[in-house]
Write a protein that holds these residues in place. Structure first.
Motif, PDB file in Angstrom:
ATOM      1  N   SER A  51       0.850  -1.186   0.000  1.00 34.74           N
ATOM      2  CA  SER A  51       0.000   0.000   0.000  1.00 34.74           C
ATOM      3  C   SER A  51       0.885   1.234   0.000  1.00 34.74           C
ATOM      4  N   LEU A  52       0.463   2.249  -0.731  1.00 35.65           N
ATOM      5  CA  LEU A  52       1.198   3.507  -0.755  1.00 35.65           C
ATOM      6  C   LEU A  52       0.709   4.474   0.319  1.00 35.65           C
ATOM      7  N   GLY A  53      -0.383   4.122   0.985  1.00 35.42           N
ATOM      8  CA  GLY A  53      -0.891   4.961   2.066  1.00 35.42           C
ATOM      9  C   GLY A  53      -0.096   4.739   3.335  1.00 35.42           C
ATOM     10  N   SER A  54      -0.048   5.745   4.183  1.00 39.23           N
ATOM     11  CA  SER A  54       0.687   5.613   5.439  1.00 39.23           C
ATOM     12  C   SER A  54       0.013   4.577   6.333  1.00 39.23           C
ATOM     13  N   LEU A  55       0.823   3.938   7.157  1.00 33.61           N
ATOM     14  CA  LEU A  55       0.328   2.936   8.091  1.00 33.61           C
ATOM     15  C   LEU A  55      -0.180   3.640   9.351  1.00 33.61           C
ATOM     16  N   TYR A  56      -1.450   3.430   9.666  1.00 34.77           N
ATOM     17  CA  TYR A  56      -2.042   4.041  10.843  1.00 34.77           C
ATOM     18  C   TYR A  56      -1.597   3.315  12.103  1.00 34.77           C
ATOM     19  N   LYS A  57      -1.392   4.095  13.150  1.00 34.27           N
ATOM     20  CA  LYS A  57      -1.085   3.552  14.475  1.00 34.27           C
ATOM     21  C   LYS A  57      -2.420   3.413  15.205  1.00 34.27           C
ATOM     22  N   VAL A  58      -2.872   2.173  15.371  1.00 32.68           N
ATOM     23  CA  VAL A  58      -4.208   1.924  15.919  1.00 32.68           C
ATOM     24  C   VAL A  58      -4.208   0.964  17.112  1.00 32.68           C
ATOM     25  N   SER A  59      -3.067   0.417  17.450  1.00 30.83           N
ATOM     26  CA  SER A  59      -2.989  -0.537  18.559  1.00 30.83           C
ATOM     27  C   SER A  59      -2.956   0.200  19.880  1.00 30.83           C
ATOM     28  N   PRO A  60      -3.471  -0.425  20.922  1.00 29.09           N
ATOM     29  CA  PRO A  60      -4.115  -1.736  20.947  1.00 29.09           C
ATOM     30  C   PRO A  60      -5.603  -1.625  20.605  1.00 29.09           C
ATOM     31  N   LEU A  61      -6.143  -2.686  20.018  1.00 28.68           N
ATOM     32  CA  LEU A  61      -7.568  -2.742  19.724  1.00 28.68           C
ATOM     33  C   LEU A  61      -8.322  -3.254  20.951  1.00 28.68           C
TER      34      LEU A  61
END
Length: 175
Positions: A104-114
């Motif tokens: 993916s060319l989109g930035s990786l979101y920081k979403v942890s912890p779920l």
């Protein structure tokens, strides 16, 4: 509506519109979120204009996520199945990642912890950082189903991955 699809970024909606979204969620109806939906109704630092409302906890409450920012835009993200592989909702992965991984060319979101009831379907990795969930399901406290993916950068639509994932998510949400 039977299903709410959210693809919005940092908007304070007129209060009656956000109230309709809150009502949809409170009724246990399904929600699908695409990319910036996890920070859809939260302005950065300013207050909502008069007659408008925000929902800064939308990500946690509706998607079971924990968006805090994203990794630098120049890093390419490798999308793959989690190491252990999802043990449930395998129908959501039908026709997805048949070649093992995609970039993916989109930035990786920081979403942890779920939240604990979230099931990670796909993860993303960038060099020298831990992987992050990029697609998951979440069963909300009201019993409603939510599906979220941080995919949705314009180039993500070139691979067919997100289209198939959203078709599968729609079927899952409406079962």
């Amino acid at each position: 509506a039977d299903l709410l699809v959210v693809s919005v970024r940092r908007r304070a909606l007129p209060s009656e519109q956000l109230d309709a979204i809150r009502k949809h969620v409170a009724q246990g109806k399904p929600v699908i979120g695409i990319r910036t939906a996890n920070h859809a109704f939260a302005l950065r630092k300013e207050e909502a204009p008069l007659g408008h409302s925000q929902w800064p906890t939308f990500d946690q409450e509706v998607f079971g996520g924990n968006y805090t920012n994203h990794h630098p835009n120049h890093l390419r993200v490798t999308i793959s199945l989690p190491r252990t592989g999802p043990t449930e909702h395998s129908d959501l992965l039908d026709g997805v990642l048949e070649n093992g991984s995609v970039v993916s060319l989109g930035s990786l979101y920081k979403v942890s912890p779920l939240q604990g009831t979230a099931t990670v379907l796909l993860t993303g990795t960038v060099v020298e950082q831990r992987s992050e969930p990029v697609a998951w399901t979440y069963v909300r406290s009201d019993g409603g189903k939510s599906f979220y993916t941080s995919l949705g950068h314009p180039e993500d639509f070139d691979s067919g991955l997100i289209e198939q994932l959203l078709v599968n998510a729609t079927k899952w949400c409406l079962k």
